[in-house]
Design an enzyme around this catalytic site. Structure first.
Site, PDB file in Angstrom:
ATOM      1  CB  THR A 159       1.386  -3.601   5.896  1.00 46.17           C
ATOM      2  OG1 THR A 159       1.075  -5.071   5.323  1.00 46.17           O
ATOM      3  CG2 THR A 159       0.298  -2.833   6.543  1.00 46.17           C
ATOM      4  CG  ASP A 160       7.817  -4.557   3.712  1.00 49.58           C
ATOM      5  OD1 ASP A 160       6.967  -5.929   3.176  1.00 49.58           O
ATOM      6  OD2 ASP A 160       8.584  -4.479   2.997  1.00 49.58           O
ATOM      7  CE1 TYR A 161       5.845 -12.345   2.391  1.00 50.97           C
ATOM      8  CE2 TYR A 161       5.546 -12.872   4.444  1.00 50.97           C
ATOM      9  CZ  TYR A 161       5.464 -13.523   2.685  1.00 50.97           C
ATOM     10  OH  TYR A 161       5.090 -14.766   2.564  1.00 50.97           O
ATOM     11  CG  ASN A 162       3.746 -11.218   9.665  1.00 49.18           C
ATOM     12  OD1 ASN A 162       2.737 -11.543   9.657  1.00 49.18           O
ATOM     13  ND2 ASN A 162       4.352 -11.721   9.994  1.00 49.18           N
ATOM     14  CB  SER A 163       4.327  -4.714   8.791  1.00 47.08           C
ATOM     15  OG  SER A 163       5.718  -4.631   7.684  1.00 47.08           O
TER      16      SER A 163
END
Ligand code: BGC
Length: 751
Positions: A280-284
């Protein structure tokens, strides 16, 4: 307890220091057969390493995560010593001694910084990108990193979006070529080598189409647009063998990209046959819930079902997957599948053979920011500059007389590289000009202005990068005017500060910031000739500058060798050769403005004047200020009449388009010859033109080169409304020329 020890001993016994991968997939099978559910879920967790900037401390959360087997790796920690310590701790204290993935955003160089990706694309030189990626891999792996969150291949048609700086512009054909070049450069042909990195293509998908150019905003898109323009570069990266992929932050048609099974399973896994790791992207993951498409727990469930293997930062997999398994919402197979992909990535990197293979202190001491790397960066930077205007051949400047270098970006070391630049040393424009001019010319200097008049706006724009704010703006201006008046020529070094593009840096007003624009106007009032050296991470609106400034050299953010590369071009050691890969609008209200558009209803027959009941604006033409593909040189190129080998293209055949290009100017130069195609009658409306090929040709002055393009049926194909990739037999137009607007057209019939 016994389990904890067996594998480390086996691993260590088989840890030769070598660049080959000895462990096969069977090794992963046996490892997984002795891992607990918690340990498997732990491999799916990717925390950020910012809290270990100062090293691993005893009893820290990180130490706990590692020793309980609750992470598969970490990212954005730099320094070989620190990384080695973490790797050692994992091997010696983590369950089964499983080594860690070490990720980072090495976007345009590691210690030797190259131009931002948008600039790199303006070289139209995939080989240059491959070399830059290769050097990035050498330097980053020498410092402990084994996984790179690059390339970003998001197509973008909206320069308000700050992250346009991180991609390769608006065109899918170029986007595909560069996607491939990045992946090949990072991964080489042997991922197990100790100087190659695992690439991670991002952000899947369509992140560059955020509404209003506002970062993180919603995307809503037809499947025809998606397939024909936005998806091809991700697919090209996958086809090039990219081993990992990152999802994006945005919603797509109301679904979060990280939980959209049709995208990550249907498209990526099934249609494109991608076998690698998805993160995932950052904290998605929690955002799937906060953006209104699931509950918190179901966000983790939806992600694992959608075959998202690793959770960056949020910790949601660790928190929820086991209970979701017990509740029957997910199966053990899903956890196994994801865990296997993480372990496979580690295996392919050779980490099970030698967990310290990227932690060689000697390499870290000798392979970073080396002379050859810096020379390459300087050379490549010069290829990315785009000469937008050059009245009376003001450029190149002669090294003589008094040259006034003026502007708040002329002497700020930390501003030369733009977004995502790991610490590095930089050569400023002022330093380089002084060195280049030696005793032949006087280089005068004045800062002239702040970035913005308003201190708060400036602080928001420049963040942690020290472009100092000076309250005495009147003094700055009067110093600049007196320096300007005593000079023969002014070199104005202005534009965006580094942090005005990149992530979380969208703008509604994409002109040169107010304080600098006003300074430029005052400098113009002196009547001295002005060369504008423009720093920017996006296409800007330059209507006033295009009217009033004699020469504009757009240098983007050139990287650690910025100053010398600029001096090379300004003083004529090198000829500018870059061409735009994103359209420069005249007015922000024209956005989105892109060259490969469809024909609107009521097209305007003459864009230069306003015609009522036509698709246009009352107060601005439809034309860009500088079109896609545009860029001048110090020399002149003349195009002959193009010819086609035949006006009929047989189904499995090809036709050749040839054109003579003559260098009629005074310098040897590189010309980027561009070929576009148009399908005037198709099943769905097709663009007025689409780039389908190009050549970069070095043509010595006075000489002519024949440039040839081969056209076959593949070049005519597109995705129709049923998502069938094919072409429609019939008449086609082929265009050739120096940019997307200056083209000569021929027609042929495809059988
Ligand atoms: C960015 C990604 C980046 C990640 C890790 C995110 O905010 O969108 O491009 O790779 O952070 O640093």
């Amino acid at each position: 307890m016994i389990r904890r020890f067996i594998i480390p001993i086996l691993c260590l016994a088989a840890f030769p220091v070598c660049a080959v991968v000895n462990k096969d997939s069977g090794y992963i099978d046996s490892l997984m057969s002795i891992m607990s559910v918690d340990e498997k879920i732990g491999q799916l967790n990717l925390p950020v390493g910012s809290d270990i900037q100062t090293g691993l401390t005893e009893g820290s959360d990180f130490e706990k995560l590692i020793s309980t087997g609750s992470l598969g790796g970490f990212f954005n920690v730099s320094g070989v010593e620190k990384i080695k310590k973490l790797q050692k701790f994992a091997v010696e204290n983590g369950p089964h001694g499983i080594p860690l993935l070490v990720g980072a955003d090495v976007i345009h160089g590691y210690r030797t910084i190259f131009p931002i990706p948008l600039a790199l694309s303006c070289s139209w030189n995939p080989d240059a990108v491959r070399r830059m990626a290769r050097i990035s891999a050498i330097e980053a792996t020498a410092d402990g990193i084994n996984w790179n969150f690059s390339p970003m291949v998001d197509i973008c048609r909206d320069p308000r979006w700050g992250r346009i700086a991180e991609g390769s512009g608006e065109d899918p054909y170029l986007g595909c070529m560069f996607a491939k070049a990045y992946v090949e450069g990072y991964q080489g042909d042997n991922l197990g080598s100790d100087s190659t990195l695992m690439a991670c293509v991002k952000h899947f998908a369509l992140y560059g189409a955020a509404e209003g150019g506002r970062d993180y905003n919603t995307v809503d898109m037809s499947k025809e647009r998606m397939f024909n323009y936005y998806l091809p570069p991700y697919e090209a990266a996958v086809d090039a063998g990219c081993e990992s992929l990152m999802t994006s932050f945005n919603l797509i048609n109301g679904q979060h990209s990280t939980a959209a099974g049709w995208l990550t399973q249907g498209m990526l896994r099934d249609r494109w046959n991608f076998k690698g790791l998805v993160v995932t992207d950052y904290n998605s993951m929690p955002e799937i819930a906060s953006m209104g498409t699931s509950s918190m727990e179901d966000a983790a469930v939806k992600s694992i079902v959608a075959e998202i293997d690793m959770d960056m930062v949020s910790g949601m997999y660790v928190k929820y997957l086991k209970q979701s398994l017990a509740a029957g919402k997910i199966s053990m197979d899903m956890i196994d599948r994801a865990c296997r992909r993480v372990l496979e990535a580690k295996r392919k990197l050779g980490l099970f053979d030698d967990p310290y293979k990227y932690c060689d202190n000697k390499r870290a001491e000798t392979e970073l920011f080396t002379e050859p790397h810096r020379n390459e960066a300087r050379d490549i930077a010069a290829q990315t500059f785009v000469l937008l205007k050059n009245d009376n051949n003001l450029l190149p400047l002669k090294k003589k007389g008094r040259i006034a270098v003026i502007g708040p970006l002329a002497d700020v070391e930390n501003n030369m590289s733009g977004c995502w630049a790991w610490a590095g040393k930089h050569v400023t424009v002022l330093d380089a000009f002084r060195r280049a001019a030696g005793d032949k010319a006087d280089i005068l200097y004045a800062r002239g202005s702040n970035i913005y008049h308003n201190e708060v706006t400036q602080r928001n724009a420049t963040g942690i990068k020290p472009v100092p704010y000076d309250k005495d703006e009147a003094r700055l201006l009067s110093e600049a005017i007196s320096v300007a008046e005593s000079s023969d020529v002014i070199v104005a070094v202005m534009g965006e500060a580094a942090e005005m593009s990149g992530e979380s840096a969208s703008r509604v007003d994409i002109t040169i910031p107010d304080a600098q624009r006003e300074l430029l106007k005052k400098l113009a009032d002196t009547g001295k000739p002005i060369v504008l050296i423009l720093f920017t991470g996006r296409p800007l609106v330059l209507d006033w500058e295009a009217e009033n400034i004699m020469a504009i050299l757009n240098v983007w953010f050139p990287g650690s060798e910025a100053g010398d590369a600029i001096a090379d071009v300004v003083f004529g050691e090198k000829c500018p050769e870059g061409k735009l890969t994103a359209t420069f609008p005249r007015n922000v209200g024209q956005i989105p403005l892109y060259y490969n558009h469809l024909i609107p209803s009521h097209p305007d027959p003459d864009n230069a004047i306003f015609n009522r009941y036509c698709s246009n604006y009352i107060d601005c033409t439809n034309e860009p200020l500088y079109p896609f593909g545009y860029g001048l040189s110090y020399t002149k190129f003349e195009y002959g009449k193009p010819e086609l080998s035949s006006t009929t293209l047989e189904k499995d055949g090809f036709v050749t388009l040839s054109v003579d290009v003559r260098n009629t100017g005074e310098y040897d130069g590189v010309e980027i010859v561009q070929m576009y195609l148009r399908d005037p009658v198709a099943q769905i409306a097709r663009p007025v033109k689409e780039l389908k090929d190009f050549r970069r040709v070095l043509i010595p002055k006075g000489e002519t080169r024949r440039v040839e393009f081969t056209i076959n049926a593949d070049k005519l194909k597109y995705y129709n409304a049923d998502l069938k990739y094919d072409y429609d037999p019939g008449e086609f137009q082929v265009m050739v020329g120096p940019d997307s607007e200056n083209l000569q057209t021929l027609t042929f019939t495809a059988k």
